[in-house]
Scaffold this active site. Structure first.
Site, PDB file in Angstrom:
ATOM      1  N   HIS A   6       0.816  -1.226   0.000  1.00 44.34           N
ATOM      2  CA  HIS A   6       0.000   0.000   0.000  1.00 44.34           C
ATOM      3  C   HIS A   6       0.847   1.273   0.000  1.00 44.34           C
ATOM      4  O   HIS A   6       0.342   2.359  -0.302  1.00 44.34           O
ATOM      5  CB  HIS A   6      -0.933  -0.003   1.215  1.00 44.34           C
ATOM      6  CG  HIS A   6      -2.303   0.508   0.919  1.00 44.34           C
ATOM      7  ND1 HIS A   6      -2.583   1.418  -0.080  1.00 44.34           N
ATOM      8  CD2 HIS A   6      -3.505   0.235   1.492  1.00 44.34           C
ATOM      9  CE1 HIS A   6      -3.867   1.690  -0.100  1.00 44.34           C
ATOM     10  NE2 HIS A   6      -4.455   0.976   0.834  1.00 44.34           N
TER      11      HIS A   6
ATOM     12  N   ASP B 244     -11.533  -8.774 -17.916  1.00 44.94           N
ATOM     13  CA  ASP B 244     -11.746 -10.013 -18.660  1.00 44.94           C
ATOM     14  C   ASP B 244     -10.384 -10.455 -19.184  1.00 44.94           C
ATOM     15  O   ASP B 244      -9.814  -9.807 -20.055  1.00 44.94           O
ATOM     16  CB  ASP B 244     -12.735  -9.775 -19.807  1.00 44.94           C
ATOM     17  CG  ASP B 244     -12.993 -11.013 -20.643  1.00 44.94           C
ATOM     18  OD1 ASP B 244     -12.310 -12.025 -20.441  1.00 44.94           O
ATOM     19  OD2 ASP B 244     -13.875 -10.945 -21.517  1.00 44.94           O
TER      20      ASP B 244
END
Length: 427
Positions: free
Chosen positions: A141, A364
């Site tokens: 992070h 996808d």
């Protein structure tokens, strides 16, 4: 940009897909899929190269003088793992509560950001289910926030899909990341932290037992909450998210049965990129977020209406301007500190994370859209609420709520909350 949140855990998100049926030419086999994911990941990392580096601590001669840099010159690369479990898609998405097995779908469980000195900044685990595939990803992070995480993930899936379906090795990326660092008033790149050793600020946070449950809010429900909040305040400025966050804050506070005089906060994540003047591009790659909060007592929160609560959140967001961002950063540079969970985990407050605006369901890899999105166990604690877009789109929102068992039971019986929540979506 942003303080060194070395103590926080990694940003871990993943997507669940239906396993494609293998074809006679060998395509869509798991071996082919794993090879394709590795290849496309490698090419994505040539673009998002900061994720291949590691953290390096430099110490000055005059103590305390301690600063951390991101070194990409001796890049160790990313970690990739393939796992197999005897579980089905329905085992993951059918229960309202997140099943414990999901934690095993993510690498580096229990790791904190400072571990990026010795561990990769990016780790991917592809878990093969009986009838599905889960692609889990953990990013340090310090290096990337949610906006940058999904920018990388979207690019990786696009490279994979293009290659998979068109047998093309084109490296075209419609949104290349901007990796040049932004610093306040030309400060940096070295900012000294007031430490001599990381033991002075690193603690391993172990969350107490709790439930993690998903709640779905349809586009119509979110629109009704926004309309109600604005009508009660005689305004049109309250956003859909502010209205929804107000309902969650009120309902969790009621479920906890807090005393009227108890102070409670509602923490909201805010992307600073477009709030700066001049603004940063949305494609700025890094950690550029801040946590804002609205504060009141439990008694005031619950004795007033939804609009009153939503207006507190709106005021906090509206007051977050270029001037306030720069003032906060200037103060931090003068007196640097490292985020600690104790600032947010007080068992009386609510903290939101992630965003329903992130493009999760557009990913996808070449075998169809995801069925669901899930999070790793990093940064989960009592009162943490993670935001996801609803799979059907249209402004729908999914919430992952973390609460101990008794408050969660009370939340499930809270009329204000459960009337707004819709039945879970079946895929």
């Amino acid at each position: 940009m942003g303080s060194y949140d070395a103590f926080c855990k990694l940003y871990s998100k993943g997507l669940l897909f239906t396993k494609p049926i293998p074809l006679k030419d060998g395509s869509h086999s798991m071996r082919n899929i794993i090879d394709q994911l590795k290849d496309s990941l490698s090419r994505a990392l040539t673009i998002f190269y900061p994720l291949t580096g590691h953290l390096v601590t430099k110490k000055g001669d005059d103590a305390p003088s301690y600063h951390v840099i991101l070194d990409c010159t001796d890049a160790p690369g990313a970690q990739f793992a393939h796992a197999v479990v005897d579980a089905q898609v329905a085992d993951i998405i059918a229960p309202d509560d997140v099943p414990p097995i999901v934690e095993s779908f993510f690498p580096f469980v229990g790791t904190v950001n400072n571990d990026g000195h010795t561990l990769p900044l990016l780790a991917v685990q592809v878990t093969e289910l009986v009838d599905g595939i889960f692609v889990g990803c953990s990013i340090n992070h310090v290096v990337a926030d949610g906006n940058s995480f999904w920018h990388f993930f979207n690019t990786w899936s696009e490279i994979s899909r293009t290659t998979f379906r068109n047998n093309s090795n084109s490296e075209f990326v419609p949104r290349p990341p901007i990796v040049k660092r932004w610093f306040l008033n030309g400060q940096g790149p070295i900012i000294n932290l007031p430490f001599t050793h990381h033991d002075e600020f690193i603690e391993r946070y172990l969350p107490s037992p709790q439930r993690e449950r998903f709640f779905h809010f349809s586009p119509e429900s979110v629109a009704c909450l926004k309309e109600k909040a604005n009508a009660e305040c005689n305004t049109s400025k309250i956003s859909s998210f502010q209205a929804l966050a107000a309902v969650v804050w009120r309902s969790i506070t009621r479920a906890r049965q807090l005393a009227d005089e108890q102070i409670t906060h509602c923490w909201l994540p805010v992307d600073n990129r477009l709030r700066l003047d001049p603004p940063l591009t949305a494609d700025y790659f890094g950690n550029c977020i801040q946590a804002l909060n609205a504060t009141t007592t439990a008694g005031e929160l619950l004795s007033n209406n939804l609009g009153w609560s939503a207006s507190l959140l709106h005021q906090a967001v509206a007051g977050h301007t270029d001037a306030s961002i720069r003032a906060w950063l200037e103060a931090w540079v003068r007196t640097p500190f490292v985020y600690q969970y104790g600032q947010f985990v007080d068992h009386q407050s609510v903290m939101f994370g992630s965003s329903p605006r992130f493009d999760m369901y557009g990913n996808d890899f070449g075998w169809g859209r995801p069925l669901a999105s899930r999070s790793g166990n990093g940064n989960k604690f009592d009162g943490k609420v993670t935001l996801y877009p609803g799979r059907e789109g249209g402004g729908s929102i999914d919430l992952e709520v973390c609460l101990p068992h008794q408050p969660m039971k009370a939340l499930e019986l809270d009329p204000e909350f459960m009337i707004a929540a819709s039945p879970s979506q079946a895929f």
